[in-house]
Design an enzyme around this catalytic site. Structure first.
Site, short mmCIF file in Angstrom:
data_model
loop_
_atom_site.label_atom_id
_atom_site.label_comp_id
_atom_site.label_asym_id
_atom_site.label_seq_id
_atom_site.Cartn_x
_atom_site.Cartn_y
_atom_site.Cartn_z
N ILE A 123 0.85 -1.30 -0.16
CA ILE A 123 0.04 -0.01 -0.06
C ILE A 123 0.92 1.01 0.17
O ILE A 123 0.59 2.24 -0.54
CB ILE A 123 -0.87 -0.06 1.20
CG1 ILE A 123 -2.02 -1.15 1.14
CG2 ILE A 123 -1.72 1.28 1.19
CD1 ILE A 123 -2.81 -1.15 0.13
N ILE B 41 8.97 2.68 13.23
CA ILE B 41 8.10 3.84 13.89
C ILE B 41 8.18 3.63 15.33
O ILE B 41 7.48 4.36 16.05
CB ILE B 41 6.85 3.63 13.32
CG1 ILE B 41 6.08 2.15 13.71
CG2 ILE B 41 6.55 4.16 11.91
CD1 ILE B 41 4.69 2.06 12.94
N LYS C 209 -10.91 -5.08 9.60
CA LYS C 209 -10.49 -6.02 10.65
C LYS C 209 -10.73 -5.35 12.05
O LYS C 209 -10.74 -5.82 13.31
CB LYS C 209 -9.33 -6.85 10.54
CG LYS C 209 -9.56 -7.72 9.25
CD LYS C 209 -7.99 -8.25 9.12
CE LYS C 209 -8.17 -9.28 7.87
NZ LYS C 209 -8.64 -9.00 6.70
N VAL D 285 -6.75 -6.36 -0.34
CA VAL D 285 -6.68 -5.54 -1.63
C VAL D 285 -5.63 -6.69 -2.30
O VAL D 285 -4.85 -7.35 -1.91
CB VAL D 285 -5.33 -4.28 -1.48
CG1 VAL D 285 -6.34 -2.94 -1.19
CG2 VAL D 285 -4.32 -4.66 -0.60
N THR E 191 -9.38 -21.89 4.14
CA THR E 191 -9.52 -22.02 5.60
C THR E 191 -10.94 -22.63 5.96
O THR E 191 -11.16 -23.54 6.71
CB THR E 191 -9.46 -20.90 6.26
OG1 THR E 191 -10.18 -19.89 5.84
CG2 THR E 191 -7.99 -20.50 6.43
N ARG F 260 -8.25 -19.90 11.03
CA ARG F 260 -7.22 -19.91 11.93
C ARG F 260 -7.56 -18.85 12.97
O ARG F 260 -8.55 -18.34 13.18
CB ARG F 260 -6.13 -18.94 10.94
CG ARG F 260 -5.61 -19.83 9.84
CD ARG F 260 -4.56 -18.82 9.05
NE ARG F 260 -5.63 -17.89 8.34
CZ ARG F 260 -4.93 -16.75 7.43
NH1 ARG F 260 -3.48 -16.93 7.31
NH2 ARG F 260 -5.71 -16.04 6.83
#
Length: 630
Positions: A300, A350, A417, A455, A479, A547
């Site tokens: 990204i 960071i 999420k 994406v 899954t 998962r």
């Protein structure tokens, strides 16, 4: 027969120039004799013949050499090469005419005319035959005895260019058997001797009739709906499928068009038009600004850097801990923009607050796009302390630096999420959203977040994994049979991020419309079919179980009522903020940081639940291939 062709090819290739000179000499002599043979007069009875044949031959051969006729690679000869050969014939005949007249050598005019036409015809004909022998010999020498039977969909200019390129250079040994097109007026006609046999609805029947191995969709300007319809028809066969890219990538020229044909990608099957926005406001927002992109080497982040660079920023700062990715995007942009783009690369984490402050103090930064984050759900479930250090504390560090240095705007790249999270990664991204919303209320900086789903093709995406598993012969690991995800291409997502950020006033959580959710099982099936294989027959599908932290269905909005706000951009909405205690937020963040650095998992989970009341940790059993399942 194959050995004979190969031997002939090798001989012609080695001595091609001298062989052609000898053949031309013979042709020129025969051509010079032809008027007398036609007239029935024996050359011995023509007193000037023995004094002129060698002049005629010498003039022709010298002219051919000087005009570079023997330098042409006739295996790839085109109309220009044929025209050059014809020019050489005309010039040689004119020189012979002028020379004989100036030397008072008597030659009848019909000799000039007949000799010219016979010489021109024969020299051109022998080169066409020569080219055919070379092509056949070339194929046999390279042992290309097995053709790939091709069907081309579309009977337009792009297909003409493909056929012309194949006739000149055919490294893949394509044999184009037929063309299909929905224009009924074209059916029954031919392009470069290739028949246009039917409409696209009859593709399956034509595949069987012509024993097709591979299909090329050659309609660069086709809309998404029709592209999906045609690809769905083709996917029912066992043919490999390739596609010409969109029309804008073909505008420059049609040279090397075979190199532009690419594999069909999953986004071709999404069945919707690509998102395209008016970039005027985005350009006005970015142009002349100093922009920092954290995680600028990631999937990204790097696309953010590409699109930002196209809008003429004053300076672009790429910040990343992984120097290889940062270097790759730096070199890509340097190659594309040269000195017109002022780009700097800062290698740091960071988590390193001191280095971050140093970076912010070194540049007069206007806008920050914060894309740096740990995003892999199963890995963060196993290493929650790392998710806290990076996604929460790292974000907090960048937010504080932006606030202290009075940055104009700060944009957090968030995720679906973060909505009612069932995993550590989602919970940490929700806390990051809360941090920027809190700071926005008392900072000069406008803090906003942009939330979107998966994406296609991003680092950690399921698509590259599926392709690798198919390449290895399977199985493809999914899954759960019912698991769905929202998908968008990286350029689309970044385009919406930039547009949302340009309209932000501070405090918003922008939500991108990802379209309809897609079943992961369907993605797996489509990728297998696009590879010319049959799911469950050639490639097995293995269901491994959800998962840790994984949902069957992702959500994009926290509120499920009418509280989301529409913007003037169709694909962008604003999530109404939820209330929380700011003082408690930062106290718990400090506690969470201590727990993370002490690797105290129980406390980490406890504080996550306190900070994010909607966080419900799942109890999915960890699949046996936790980092290799979809």
């Amino acid at each position: 027969m194959s050995n004979l062709y190969s031997s002939t090819y090798e001989l012609l290739n080695k001595y091609r120039k001298y062989i052609l000179i000898l053949i031309d000499t013979f042709i020129i002599l025969i051509s010079f004799l032809s008027p007398h043979i036609i007239s029935g007069v024996h050359p011995d009875k023509i007193i000037w013949f023995e004094n002129t044949w060698y002049i005629y031959t010498t003039i022709y051969i010298v002219t051919f050499v000087l005009m570079g006729v023997y330098k042409n690679i006739w295996r790839y000869a085109g109309i220009q090469d044929i025209f050059k050969c014809l020019q050489a014939n005309i010039l040689a005949n004119i020189i012979f005419l002028v020379l004989t007249k100036s030397l008072n050598i008597f030659v009848r005019y019909y000799v000039y005319i007949v000799a010219f036409f016979v010489t021109s015809f024969c020299t051109l004909a022998i080169r066409i035959v020569y080219r055919a022998i070379l092509i056949i010999g070339d194929k046999n020498t390279k042992k290309l005895s097995h053709y790939t039977n091709i069907m081309i969909v579309g009977a337009g200019e792009a297909t003409v260019a493909i056929l012309q390129e194949i006739s000149r250079n055919n490294p893949n040994n394509y044999m184009v058997k037929c063309i299909v097109d929905d224009d009924k007026t074209k059916i029954g006609r031919t392009i470069n001797s290739v028949p246009i046999v039917s409409s696209t609805d009859e593709i399956p029947a034509m595949i069987n009739k012509f024993d097709i191995d591979e299909i090329i969709l050659s309609i660069p300007s086709i809309d998404k709906e029709n592209k999906k319809r045609i690809l769905d028809i083709c996917a029912k066969s066992k043919c490999k499928m390739k596609i010409l890219p969109e029309v804008y990538s073909l505008l420059t020229d049609n040279k090397n068009i075979l190199d532009k044909i690419r594999e069909v990608q999953v986004e071709d099957l999404l069945g919707r038009e690509p998102i395209s926005l008016d970039c005027t406001l985005t350009k006005e927002y970015i142009q002349g600004k100093t922009v920092l992109v954290t995680g600028g080497g990631g999937s990204i982040g790097s696309e953010l850097c590409r699109q930002i660079s196209s809008y003429g920023p004053k300076k672009l700062i790429v910040l990343d801990i992984y120097e290889n990715n940062a270097y790759i995007i730096q070199q890509e942009l340097v190659r594309q923009y040269g000195d017109t783009l002022d780009i700097e690369v800062e290698i740091t984490s960071i988590r390193d607050k001191n280095k971050l402050n140093q970076v912010f103090a070194s540049y007069d930064i206007d806008i920050v796009f914060h894309a740096a984050a740990h995003k892999h759900v199963p890995l963060m479930e196993k290493n929650p302390e790392e998710a806290i250090k990076n996604n929460v504390i790292g974000t907090y560090n960048v937010v504080q630096a932006a606030d202290e240095h009075n940055i104009e705007k700060f944009i957090l790249i968030s995720t679906d999420k973060a909505v009612n999270p069932t995993n550590v990664m989602g919970a940490t991204k929700r806390i990051a959203e809360m941090i920027i919303q809190s700071y926005n209320s008392h900072s000069e900086t406008d803090f906003v977040a942009v939330r979107f789903g998966n994406v296609l093709g991003s680092n950690g995406s399921v698509i590259p994994l599926f392709k690798e598993q198919i390449k290895e012969g399977g199985p493809v690991t999914v899954t759960h049979e019912e698991i769905t995800r929202y998908f968008m291409t990286i350029p689309e997502a970044v385009q919406l991020v930039l547009r949302a950020s340009s309209m932000a006033e501070g405090g918003e959580i922008f939500v991108l419309d990802m379209g309809e959710p897609v079943k992961i099982k369907d993605l797996a099936y489509n990728l297998i079919k696009l590879s010319g294989l049959e799911p469950e027959i050639d490639i097995d599908i293995e269901y491994t179980g959800l998962r840790p932290g994984e949902k069957l269905f992702e959500e994009l909005l926290i509120s499920h009522d009418k509280n989301q706000v529409k913007t003037n951009i169709d694909k962008i909405f604003i999530e109404q903020p939820t209330s929380f205690d700011e003082q408690e937020l930062f106290e718990l963040v400090k506690e969470l940081e201590q727990a993370a650095y002490n690797t105290d998992i129980e406390k980490i989970v406890y504080f996550l639940e306190k900070l994010v009341p909607t966080y419900k940790r799942t109890t999915n059993e960890k699949c046996s291939k936790s980092t290799e399942c979809a």
